[in-house]
Structures are given as C-alpha cells and as structure tokens.
Design a protein around this motif. Structure first.
Motif, mmCIF file in Angstrom:
data_model
loop_
_atom_site.group_PDB
_atom_site.id
_atom_site.type_symbol
_atom_site.label_atom_id
_atom_site.label_comp_id
_atom_site.label_asym_id
_atom_site.label_seq_id
_atom_site.Cartn_x
_atom_site.Cartn_y
_atom_site.Cartn_z
ATOM 1 N N THR A 4 2.990 12.104 3.951
ATOM 2 C CA THR A 4 2.423 10.694 4.125
ATOM 3 C C THR A 4 1.894 10.740 5.675
ATOM 4 O O THR A 4 2.824 11.342 6.631
ATOM 5 N N LEU A 52 0.625 0.989 3.068
ATOM 6 C CA LEU A 52 -0.005 -0.108 2.617
ATOM 7 C C LEU A 52 -1.352 -0.145 3.399
ATOM 8 O O LEU A 52 -1.314 -0.036 4.533
ATOM 9 N N LYS A 53 -2.436 -0.403 2.475
ATOM 10 C CA LYS A 53 -3.576 -0.369 3.244
ATOM 11 C C LYS A 53 -4.637 -1.534 3.173
ATOM 12 O O LYS A 53 -4.311 -2.051 1.893
ATOM 13 N N TYR A 57 -0.404 6.885 1.950
ATOM 14 C CA TYR A 57 -0.346 5.760 2.889
ATOM 15 C C TYR A 57 0.414 4.656 2.147
ATOM 16 O O TYR A 57 0.346 4.861 0.746
ATOM 17 N N ARG A 65 -7.526 -6.030 -0.690
ATOM 18 C CA ARG A 65 -8.941 -6.300 -0.258
ATOM 19 C C ARG A 65 -9.155 -7.784 -0.224
ATOM 20 O O ARG A 65 -8.929 -8.464 -1.373
ATOM 21 N N ASP A 115 -2.844 -1.536 -2.118
ATOM 22 C CA ASP A 115 -3.922 -1.676 -1.693
ATOM 23 C C ASP A 115 -4.639 -3.053 -1.558
ATOM 24 O O ASP A 115 -4.639 -3.607 -2.668
ATOM 25 N N ILE A 123 -2.084 0.849 7.299
ATOM 26 C CA ILE A 123 -3.466 1.372 7.821
ATOM 27 C C ILE A 123 -4.221 -0.152 7.809
ATOM 28 O O ILE A 123 -4.416 -0.735 6.306
ATOM 29 N N ALA A 127 6.105 5.557 -0.081
ATOM 30 C CA ALA A 127 4.560 6.071 0.040
ATOM 31 C C ALA A 127 4.266 7.321 -0.424
ATOM 32 O O ALA A 127 5.067 8.292 -0.319
ATOM 33 N N TYR A 182 -2.309 7.885 -3.693
ATOM 34 C CA TYR A 182 -2.976 7.828 -2.212
ATOM 35 C C TYR A 182 -2.335 6.449 -1.515
ATOM 36 O O TYR A 182 -2.283 6.638 -0.358
ATOM 37 N N ASP A 183 -2.843 5.513 -2.061
ATOM 38 C CA ASP A 183 -2.389 4.098 -1.361
ATOM 39 C C ASP A 183 -1.294 3.449 -2.247
ATOM 40 O O ASP A 183 -1.696 2.905 -3.489
#
Length: 335
Positions: free
Chosen positions: A93, A46-47, A44, A27, A25, A98, A41, A21-22
C-alpha cells in the motif's frame, strides 16, 4: 467498489477487502457517505475524483505494509536508469486516500473534489497516510493517523486548484503519530487552499517538512501539542504568504527560532515538558508553564475548545481542566 456518477449514497457497516489497485474508486459522486466502513487496501484504499460533498466517519482504512518493514526497503528505488532494490511499497500500500484531480487534457477537470469531512476515523499501515491536497473545502478531525513509513498527511496539490471556493482545509483535534512527518509537502506540487492546523497532538520525527522543496501554502498553526521535531514550524517557507504560529506546546526544541521571516508571525508558544501526570494523557498539570502561557488569537479563527479556556489562553491542544481528546472510531481512543 466502483461508484460512478452516483448521488446520495450511504455505505454503512461494511468491510471491503481484496480491492486490488483501488479498493474504492469514486468518480463524480455527490453526497457520498461512509459510516462504520472498514477498508483493507491493496495499492490504494480510496481514490476519488470530481466528488463531493463526501463524508467518512467512524470508519477505518488499513494498508498491507507489514509493521516490520522499513522505509528504506519500500521507497521508490527501481527506476529506468538505476536499480537499488525492490519497490515493496508499490506491491503493497502506497497511500490510503488519494483525491485525484484532472489533467490539462481532461474533459472533466471540474468540478473539483470538494466539501469533504473525515472524522472519527482510523488510518494505519501504509507507506504514506492520506493525501489531502486536491480538495476544495476539507474538515479533518478526531482521526487517529498512525504507523506510516513516511508521511502521515500529505498537503500538496498535484493539479492546481484554480480559485478554490470553500475556504481553508481544517485539521483539528487529531492524533498523528508513528511516521516521519506529521504533515508533508512534496513532489511536483502546486499551491492549493490555505491550511489551518489546531488542537492536534503530533508525534513524529518532524512536525512538517517536504520532499524536493515544493511551494508551501499559507498556514496557521495554533494550540497544538507537538512531540515531534518542531524545526520547520518556526521557519516559514511560504515565500511571503502568511505563516502564523501561536500557542503551541513544543516538547522539544525552542519556542522561537529568531526573527519571523516575511509573512510569518508567532507568539505564545511554550517549549519544554510540562510534566504530564500519565503517559498518553496530554491534559495540562495545574500550575505548569503552558497554563495561561498563550496569547489571544483572533475571534474569527476556528477553535473548537475556545469556550474551555479560563483566563488567558493556554498553550497546547487541551486547555487546563479540559476533557481528554477522543479520536478514532466512535472516539474509542483517549489522549
């Protein structure tokens, strides 16, 4: 690759694939760098949320949308109230970057994604390219954004940024091509920081447009070479917020579209093919109409090629006698 509350981390000379999914990721990252990293990807690439400063340079993110697929078969067409086809993009993708933001209920609404610099990178092969809305302070330059079924760069913010502190989002000296819209607004969008677009080469069905008539931020468009349909660049949709359009070279359409609307101003734009000598080389031929065809722009407007101008400003991305625009990883592509 999860990065959670890490500081001063550099990812260098890596290939990241199979991320599901990512692929990446992040945070609450601080001082995160990607140097010569290739990301393949899934949904996604890069989130990131609550992250910055962050740099991506000499890197690439590639999606998994095959080049033979079309926008019509991969748009969102499977809804609870109707069925019109398969959502192939949701299986491949949707977008490559994001910048996620907080919701009203979020414990960590702040800090925003902030102070991102993305340079000499390549993005390709997804439904949409990169979402650059929910970022407070952005420099996006010398990138090659190519081959998307819909939007190259998404400008809309989906979670309102209250009082952004780090100035406008700067997009300069990029090549954006092979998509429907070079720049796009859309969705249930909110206003974000101002957008300044200069010294880019833009080749798409439309240079800027939207999905669903969301609000558009105040924008400056100056010194771009535009092969895309320029229809909306000369018709402000900002509801009176400043919309300034100067010294662009428009290879199709007109240099003006009537009287500027409230908050809009333009001048020094030149329409027509100047007779580029070689396909893919966008340096101005001597004596062509864009040479000395522009007007002076304020000294406090950022312009990475101001010192290359000789005499009056030229229209377009590359001043007469200037060097070719180098984009992509290590500047490997010349335009």
């Amino acid at each position: 690759v999860p990065i959670d509350r890490a500081q001063h981390v550099r990812l260098q000379v890596l290939v990241i694939r199979g991320g599901g999914y990512d692929a990446v990721d992040i945070r609450h990252g601080e001082h995160i760098e990607f140097d010569n990293v290739t990301i393949y990807a899934g949904a996604y690439g890069l989130k990131a949320r609550n992250t910055g400063p962050m740099k991506l340079y000499n890197s690439a993110i590639y999606g998994s949308v095959p080049p033979w697929s079309t926008r019509g078969e991969t748009s969102l067409r499977e809804r609870p109230w109707e069925s019109k086809g398969r959502n192939l993009t949701r299986l491949n993708t949707h977008a490559l970057i994001i910048p996620a933001a907080g919701d009203e209920y979020s414990v960590y609404y702040f800090p925003y994604n902030r102070l991102w610099e993305i340079s000499y990178c390549e993005f390709a092969d997804a439904h949409d390219g990169v979402y650059m809305g929910d970022i407070d302070g952005l420099k996006f330059h010398h990138n090659y954004v190519h081959n998307f079924q819909d939007d190259g760069v998404y400008l809309s913010s989906f979670r309102k940024l209250y009082y952004p502190q780090h100035g406008p989002r700067l997009f300069y000296e990029n090549v954006i091509s092979g998509c429907i819209m070079s720049f796009a607004f859309g969705g249930d969008a909110r206003l974000s920081s101002d957008v300044h677009v200069c010294r880019n080469i833009l080749d798409a069905a439309a240079v800027v447009s939207d999905h669903g008539s969301p609000p558009w931020e105040s924008m400056r468009w100056y010194h771009n070479t535009i092969l895309a349909n320029p229809k909306f660049i000369l018709s402000s949709r900002t509801g009176g917020r400043p919309w300034q359009v100067f010294n662009n070279l428009l290879l199709m359409g007109k240099a003006t579209e009537g009287k500027p609307q409230e908050g809009a101003a333009w001048g020094g734009n030149v329409a027509g093919d100047p007779g580029f000598k070689t396909p893919g080389d966008f340096r101005l031929p001597a004596g062509s109409a864009p040479v000395d065809g522009g007007v002076a722009i304020p000294e406090d407007w950022f312009d990475p090629r101001r010192d290359q101008e000789k005499g009056k400003p030229d229209a377009g991305a590359i001043p007469a006698g200037g060097e070719r625009l180098k984009v992509g990883r290590y500047g490997r592509l010349d335009f």
